[in-house]
Design a protein around this motif. Structure first.
Motif, PDB file in Angstrom:
ATOM      1  N   TRP A 139     -58.854 -46.181  59.763  1.00 20.47           N
ATOM      2  CA  TRP A 139     -58.747 -44.829  59.113  1.00 20.47           C
ATOM      3  C   TRP A 139     -59.670 -44.303  58.099  1.00 20.47           C
ATOM      4  O   TRP A 139     -60.290 -43.253  58.105  1.00 20.47           O
ATOM      5  CB  TRP A 139     -57.055 -44.713  58.751  1.00 20.47           C
ATOM      6  CG  TRP A 139     -56.843 -43.523  58.177  1.00 20.47           C
ATOM      7  CD1 TRP A 139     -56.932 -42.921  56.913  1.00 20.47           C
ATOM      8  CD2 TRP A 139     -56.345 -42.153  58.919  1.00 20.47           C
ATOM      9  NE1 TRP A 139     -56.763 -41.617  56.873  1.00 20.47           N
ATOM     10  CE2 TRP A 139     -56.294 -41.350  58.080  1.00 20.47           C
ATOM     11  CE3 TRP A 139     -56.076 -41.961  60.212  1.00 20.47           C
ATOM     12  CZ2 TRP A 139     -55.974 -39.843  58.401  1.00 20.47           C
ATOM     13  CZ3 TRP A 139     -55.689 -40.900  60.599  1.00 20.47           C
ATOM     14  CH2 TRP A 139     -55.562 -39.794  59.727  1.00 20.47           C
ATOM     15  N   ARG A 140     -59.767 -45.233  57.286  1.00 18.80           N
ATOM     16  CA  ARG A 140     -60.884 -45.111  56.043  1.00 18.80           C
ATOM     17  C   ARG A 140     -62.216 -44.727  56.755  1.00 18.80           C
ATOM     18  O   ARG A 140     -62.984 -43.856  56.176  1.00 18.80           O
ATOM     19  CB  ARG A 140     -60.833 -46.313  55.054  1.00 18.80           C
ATOM     20  CG  ARG A 140     -59.471 -46.378  54.129  1.00 18.80           C
ATOM     21  CD  ARG A 140     -59.766 -47.560  53.518  1.00 18.80           C
ATOM     22  NE  ARG A 140     -58.463 -47.668  52.586  1.00 18.80           N
ATOM     23  CZ  ARG A 140     -58.047 -48.686  51.783  1.00 18.80           C
ATOM     24  NH1 ARG A 140     -59.111 -49.883  51.979  1.00 18.80           N
ATOM     25  NH2 ARG A 140     -56.998 -48.958  51.020  1.00 18.80           N
ATOM     26  N   LEU A 157     -63.050 -43.468  59.845  1.00 25.23           N
ATOM     27  CA  LEU A 157     -63.267 -42.447  60.560  1.00 25.23           C
ATOM     28  C   LEU A 157     -62.769 -41.275  59.944  1.00 25.23           C
ATOM     29  O   LEU A 157     -63.193 -40.131  60.304  1.00 25.23           O
ATOM     30  CB  LEU A 157     -62.321 -42.582  61.752  1.00 25.23           C
ATOM     31  CG  LEU A 157     -62.766 -43.827  62.725  1.00 25.23           C
ATOM     32  CD1 LEU A 157     -61.743 -43.799  64.181  1.00 25.23           C
ATOM     33  CD2 LEU A 157     -64.266 -43.289  63.175  1.00 25.23           C
ATOM     34  N   ALA A 158     -61.563 -41.283  59.121  1.00 28.85           N
ATOM     35  CA  ALA A 158     -61.240 -40.187  58.468  1.00 28.85           C
ATOM     36  C   ALA A 158     -62.060 -39.449  57.412  1.00 28.85           C
ATOM     37  O   ALA A 158     -61.941 -38.214  57.205  1.00 28.85           O
ATOM     38  CB  ALA A 158     -59.895 -40.432  57.627  1.00 28.85           C
ATOM     39  N   ARG A 215     -63.879 -36.433  58.322  1.00 31.38           N
ATOM     40  CA  ARG A 215     -63.068 -35.247  58.796  1.00 31.38           C
ATOM     41  C   ARG A 215     -62.408 -34.674  57.529  1.00 31.38           C
ATOM     42  O   ARG A 215     -61.669 -35.253  56.766  1.00 31.38           O
ATOM     43  CB  ARG A 215     -61.844 -35.555  59.782  1.00 31.38           C
ATOM     44  CG  ARG A 215     -62.389 -36.160  60.963  1.00 31.38           C
ATOM     45  CD  ARG A 215     -61.307 -37.237  61.844  1.00 31.38           C
ATOM     46  NE  ARG A 215     -60.317 -36.178  62.123  1.00 31.38           N
ATOM     47  CZ  ARG A 215     -60.311 -35.471  63.316  1.00 31.38           C
ATOM     48  NH1 ARG A 215     -61.524 -35.431  64.021  1.00 31.38           N
ATOM     49  NH2 ARG A 215     -59.414 -35.060  63.567  1.00 31.38           N
ATOM     50  N   ALA A 245     -58.752 -34.633  55.704  1.00 33.09           N
ATOM     51  CA  ALA A 245     -57.930 -35.933  56.343  1.00 33.09           C
ATOM     52  C   ALA A 245     -57.148 -36.527  55.090  1.00 33.09           C
ATOM     53  O   ALA A 245     -57.568 -36.779  54.135  1.00 33.09           O
ATOM     54  CB  ALA A 245     -58.521 -36.834  57.029  1.00 33.09           C
ATOM     55  N   GLY A 255     -58.704 -47.362  68.143  1.00 35.67           N
ATOM     56  CA  GLY A 255     -57.940 -45.969  67.645  1.00 35.67           C
ATOM     57  C   GLY A 255     -56.465 -46.445  67.895  1.00 35.67           C
ATOM     58  O   GLY A 255     -55.926 -47.347  68.423  1.00 35.67           O
ATOM     59  N   ASN A 265     -51.297 -38.556  62.385  1.00 33.34           N
ATOM     60  CA  ASN A 265     -52.459 -39.670  62.247  1.00 33.34           C
ATOM     61  C   ASN A 265     -53.343 -39.906  63.465  1.00 33.34           C
ATOM     62  O   ASN A 265     -53.528 -41.054  63.498  1.00 33.34           O
ATOM     63  CB  ASN A 265     -52.149 -40.902  61.383  1.00 33.34           C
ATOM     64  CG  ASN A 265     -51.177 -40.395  60.178  1.00 33.34           C
ATOM     65  OD1 ASN A 265     -50.209 -41.041  59.950  1.00 33.34           O
ATOM     66  ND2 ASN A 265     -51.582 -39.586  59.239  1.00 33.34           N
ATOM     67  N   CYS A 313     -56.259 -41.112  65.249  1.00 31.95           N
ATOM     68  CA  CYS A 313     -57.158 -41.562  64.701  1.00 31.95           C
ATOM     69  C   CYS A 313     -58.187 -42.397  65.806  1.00 31.95           C
ATOM     70  O   CYS A 313     -57.810 -43.396  66.485  1.00 31.95           O
ATOM     71  CB  CYS A 313     -56.959 -42.769  63.707  1.00 31.95           C
ATOM     72  SG  CYS A 313     -58.262 -43.926  62.913  1.00 31.95           S
ATOM     73  N   HIS A 333     -59.171 -31.806  59.399  1.00 30.84           N
ATOM     74  CA  HIS A 333     -57.871 -32.571  59.759  1.00 30.84           C
ATOM     75  C   HIS A 333     -56.939 -32.094  59.012  1.00 30.84           C
ATOM     76  O   HIS A 333     -56.904 -32.151  57.697  1.00 30.84           O
ATOM     77  CB  HIS A 333     -57.969 -34.120  59.536  1.00 30.84           C
ATOM     78  CG  HIS A 333     -57.114 -34.930  59.852  1.00 30.84           C
ATOM     79  ND1 HIS A 333     -56.850 -35.759  61.101  1.00 30.84           N
ATOM     80  CD2 HIS A 333     -55.659 -34.953  59.416  1.00 30.84           C
ATOM     81  CE1 HIS A 333     -55.916 -36.344  61.172  1.00 30.84           C
ATOM     82  NE2 HIS A 333     -55.200 -36.017  60.148  1.00 30.84           N
TER      83      HIS A 333
END
Length: 346
Positions: free
Chosen positions: A181-182, A184-185, A188, A191, A218, A273, A275, A340
């Protein structure tokens, strides 16, 4: 007209207010917040306030403000969030929305800081944006269109060949989820910053996709929000009434719940969420999610920025769109980065 902070004793009046504020469309809905109006606000974090305007017998309008940790230009920061603006139909066009919007702006600034971006949403076509610009804050601008996709669960979906395997997350998976998450987010805009993914929250489970060597590719959360809010149907357009008839004819044959009559509760789950590094991974997870929920609910909903490349994951899933405008006051310029946005972080 004065705004005050809501108290626990306002719960019944606010639940009733929410039930009277329908979202009109082909499928008109209202949000039933029983048993606890404030439960949804609390999920977003510990920093929140609800403001109300009183009539002769208690609250006739409300708004919420909150702070949320989020990624802004790739770095953790605080956002102010404004939402839940509701005015009883019998008391509209008398200034309540304007004074509540002003109160919420000030409250969000107090919670998140004087320089924090403020964000909120309105349904596309709502004239609230121009009202805000004229009477509250001329700097409010549209930043993105968030499309809520409602995927019907009438049939099982074909799963394309893939090297990925899908399983329900367990507590031991959480560190991998936080790390992905850290990574990829951060790309965005807005997010949420998530340092954990609660596995024990009632009605919430996560589906994970892993590569052959075990690397996490994911995940998506599947959230049954019934415990904090229910979506009740307040009306069907002629077109949707015909769709409902056809849907309900097919539903028992396909082991799917029927669409309710007016006044009934819609059976659905919400993607929380999401991801994934690409649309193929997200689409693979969504197809597995649809098959897992087939026979249990009528719809699976997922919201994505219309500019987001991940939106291609919805191709072929018979998703019905509802558009929501994301509004921003302050914050970074729009550089085309997908936004996001989730109504509540879980």
């Amino acid at each position: 007209m004065k705004v005050r902070d809501a108290r626990p004793g306002d719960n019944a009046a606010l639940v009733d207010l929410a039930s009277r504020c329908a979202m009109d469309g082909d499928l008109s809905l209202c949000v039933d917040r029983r048993p606890d109006f404030f439960a949804l606000n609390g999920i977003g974090g510990d920093g929140w306030r609800v403001g109300v305007v009183d009539g002769d017998d208690g609250p006739i309008a409300c708004v919420a403000a909150a702070r949320r940790p989020a990624f802004v230009d790739g770095r953790p920061a605080l956002l102010g969030y404004v939402g839940d603006l509701k005015v009883h139909p019998a008391h509209r066009r008398r200034g309540a929305a304007r004074v509540l919007a002003q109160w919420a702006q000030a409250a969000a600034r107090e919670l998140a800081g004087p320089d924090a971006p403020l964000i909120g949403t309105v349904l596309s076509g709502n004239d609230a944006v121009e009202m805000l610009r004229r009477r509250v804050e001329p700097g409010v601008r549209r930043r993105a269109t968030i499309r809520s996709h409602s995927i019907d669960l009438l049939t099982r979906r074909r799963i394309p060949p893939s090297e990925l395997t899908v399983a329900v997350a367990e507590p031991a998976d959480e560190p991998d989820m936080v790390e992905l998450w850290r990574r990829l987010a951060a790309s965005r805009q807005f997010a949420p910053v998530c340092d954990s993914f609660p596995m024990a929250r009632p009605g919430l489970e996560y589906l994970l996709a892993r590569r052959p060597g075990g690397e996490l590719a994911g995940f998506v959360g599947l959230w049954d929000q019934h415990g904090i809010k229910q979506m009740r149907v307040t009306g069907y357009s002629p077109r949707m009434a015909a769709v409902r008839v056809a849907f309900n004819v097919a539903a028992p044959l396909l082991r799917a719940p029927r669409l309710p009559r007016t006044g009934g509760e819609l059976s659905y789950r919400t993607v929380a969420n999401p991801c994934a590094p690409d649309a193929a991974t997200l689409g693979f997870l969504l197809r597995h999610a649809c098959n897992r929920l087939h026979g249990l609910h009528s719809f699976l909903t997922v919201g994505l920025d219309v500019r987001d490349p991940l939106s291609r994951a919805l191709t072929g899933l018979r998703a019905q769109p509802t558009d929501v405008e994301l509004l921003v006051l302050g914050g970074p310029a729009d550089r085309g980065t997908p936004v996001h946005f989730e109504i509540a972080t879980v």
